[in-house]
Enzyme design. Structure first.
Site, PDB file in Angstrom:
ATOM      1  N   SER A   1       3.368  -2.605  10.126  1.00 42.85           N
ATOM      2  CA  SER A   1       4.750  -2.264  10.379  1.00 42.85           C
ATOM      3  C   SER A   1       5.458  -3.631  10.044  1.00 42.85           C
ATOM      4  CB  SER A   1       5.003  -1.836  11.898  1.00 42.85           C
ATOM      5  OG  SER A   1       4.509  -0.421  12.037  1.00 42.85           O
TER       6      SER A   1
ATOM      7  N   ASN B   1       0.791  -1.068  -0.162  1.00 42.41           N
ATOM      8  CA  ASN B   1       0.067  -0.220   0.078  1.00 42.41           C
ATOM      9  C   ASN B   1       0.951   1.141   0.101  1.00 42.41           C
ATOM     10  OD1 ASN B   1      -1.947   2.026   0.254  1.00 42.41           O
ATOM     11  ND2 ASN B   1      -2.186   1.519   2.591  1.00 42.41           N
ATOM     12  N   TRP B   2       0.937   1.976  -1.202  1.00 39.48           N
ATOM     13  CA  TRP B   2       1.576   3.253  -1.205  1.00 39.48           C
ATOM     14  C   TRP B   2       0.991   4.408  -0.803  1.00 39.48           C
ATOM     15  CZ3 TRP B   2       3.981   2.782  -7.009  1.00 39.48           C
ATOM     16  CH2 TRP B   2       4.772   1.576  -6.945  1.00 39.48           C
ATOM     17  N   LYS B   3      -0.082   4.244  -0.341  1.00 39.75           N
ATOM     18  CA  LYS B   3      -0.671   5.392   0.179  1.00 39.75           C
ATOM     19  C   LYS B   3      -0.558   6.708  -0.585  1.00 39.75           C
ATOM     20  CE  LYS B   3       0.249   3.252   4.647  1.00 39.75           C
ATOM     21  NZ  LYS B   3       0.139   3.624   6.133  1.00 39.75           N
TER      22      LYS B   3
ATOM     23  N   GLY C   1       2.839  -1.268   4.171  1.00 38.37           N
ATOM     24  CA  GLY C   1       2.857   0.149   4.027  1.00 38.37           C
ATOM     25  C   GLY C   1       3.975   0.418   3.926  1.00 38.37           C
ATOM     26  N   GLY C   2       4.983   1.222   4.892  1.00 40.46           N
ATOM     27  CA  GLY C   2       6.122   1.815   4.478  1.00 40.46           C
ATOM     28  C   GLY C   2       7.317   1.062   3.811  1.00 40.46           C
TER      29      GLY C   2
ATOM     30  N   GLU D   1      -5.398  -5.230  10.394  1.00 42.35           N
ATOM     31  CA  GLU D   1      -4.331  -4.291  10.804  1.00 42.35           C
ATOM     32  C   GLU D   1      -4.707  -3.533  12.044  1.00 42.35           C
ATOM     33  OE1 GLU D   1      -2.405  -3.181   6.694  1.00 42.35           O
ATOM     34  OE2 GLU D   1      -4.315  -1.737   7.157  1.00 42.35           O
TER      35      GLU D   1
ATOM     36  N   HIS E   1      -9.564   0.874   4.504  1.00 44.31           N
ATOM     37  CA  HIS E   1      -8.236   0.911   5.281  1.00 44.31           C
ATOM     38  C   HIS E   1      -8.416   2.037   6.769  1.00 44.31           C
ATOM     39  CE1 HIS E   1      -4.120   2.427   6.107  1.00 44.31           C
ATOM     40  NE2 HIS E   1      -3.903   1.307   5.670  1.00 44.31           N
TER      41      HIS E   1
HETATM   42  C1  PEP Z   1      -0.832   0.023   5.755  1.00 43.18           C
HETATM   43  O1  PEP Z   1      -0.883   1.055   5.381  1.00 43.18           O
HETATM   44  O2  PEP Z   1      -1.902  -0.653   5.437  1.00 43.18           O
HETATM   45  C2  PEP Z   1       0.331  -0.284   6.701  1.00 43.18           C
HETATM   46  C3  PEP Z   1       0.199  -1.653   7.325  1.00 43.18           C
HETATM   47  O3  PEP Z   1       1.384   0.426   6.807  1.00 43.18           O
HETATM   48  P1  PEP Z   1       2.706   0.166   7.659  1.00 43.18           P
HETATM   49  O4  PEP Z   1       3.190  -1.308   7.094  1.00 43.18           O
HETATM   50  O5  PEP Z   1       3.757   1.152   7.360  1.00 43.18           O
HETATM   51  O6  PEP Z   1       2.515   0.136   9.130  1.00 43.18           O
END
Ligand code: PEP
Length: 229
Positions: free
Chosen positions: A186, A6-8, A207-208, A150, A84
């Site tokens: 994360s 997920n690049w947001k 995400g990140g 999540e 999300h």
């Molecule tokens: C997400 O955006 O769905 C996510 C899980 O982000 P991150 O991995 O950065 O916590």
């Protein structure tokens, strides 16, 4: 195993083209990239499996700022993330609209990653199962549906759920809805194996760590190795 990035609201078309050219997912993993709307066309042209980060429940209409299944399918997009926690937190997404978006997208042939998860305060006060029950209640089993668990307190915070906690929440979700369940919060190359090896963890929503080719590829490689073993 499904690993979705997920690049947001990161990466325009130029950076998307660069990423897609450098990214070569290992065999045996269903690797999905979820760029922002403006980069979907560039991402599809890159030849990978592409999902949007949201989708509306109507075929078309006066819904400024939204995108339809029809438009996504015309672009060559194969699915969408729905519900999300950032949509729920900042843009008024409710369980009801998550259910409407999901049902319509599945009906029109898109795959869906429907996100659920409790806030830190809800976990602390013992409400996790009530929250998950309410969020899952709007979803129905479908071959193209997966749920992403999540925990909101683990998203973008560097705090990861322990593998045991993820396993427990996933088992609870599966007791209500018989679909694959991804873990998100994360996920990084360093913790991916401990999470993905859990029997009820069927993949990850990242995400990140999906923003860099190296770290996203490393997570996909871990998933591929575990799928073979
Ligand atoms: C997400 O955006 O769905 C996510 C899980 O982000 P991150 O991995 O950065 O916590």
């Amino acid at each position: 195993m499904l690993i979705a990035g997920n690049w947001k609201m990161f990466k325009g078309p130029g950076q998307t083209r660069e990423f897609c050219a450098a990214f070569s997912p290992p065999a045996g993993v269903d690797a999905v990239l979820c760029p922002p709307f403006g980069s979907l066309g560039a991402a599809v042209a890159g030849g990978h499996t592409i999902f949007a980060q949201n989708v509306h429940w109507a075929d078309e209409g006066a819904f400024t700022g939204e995108v339809s299944t029809k438009i996504l399918l015309e672009l060559g997009v194969q699915g969408a993330i729905v519900g999300h926690s950032e949509r729920r937190q900042y843009f008024g997404e409710t369980d009801e609209t998550v259910g409407m978006r999901t049902a319509h997208a599945l009906e029109r042939g898109l795959r869906v990653i429907a996100c659920v998860g409790e806030q830190e305060e809800e976990r602390r006060s013992g409400e996790t199962e009530d929250v998950l029950r309410r969020q899952i209640a709007v979803l129905s089993p479908h071959e193209n549906l997966v749920v992403a668990y999540e925990p909101v307190w683990a998203i973008g915070t560097g705090k990861t759920a322990t593998p045991e906690l993820a396993q427990e929440a996933h088992a609870f979700i599966k007791s209500m809805l018989d679909v694959p369940v991804l873990y998100g919060g994360s996920v990084k190359p360093e913790n991916a194996e401990a999470l993905l090896v859990q029997g009820h963890v069927d993949g990850a929503l990242v995400g990140g760590a999906s923003l860099e080719v190296e770290s996203f590829t490393a997570i996909c490689e871990t998933a591929a190795r575990l799928s073979r073993s």
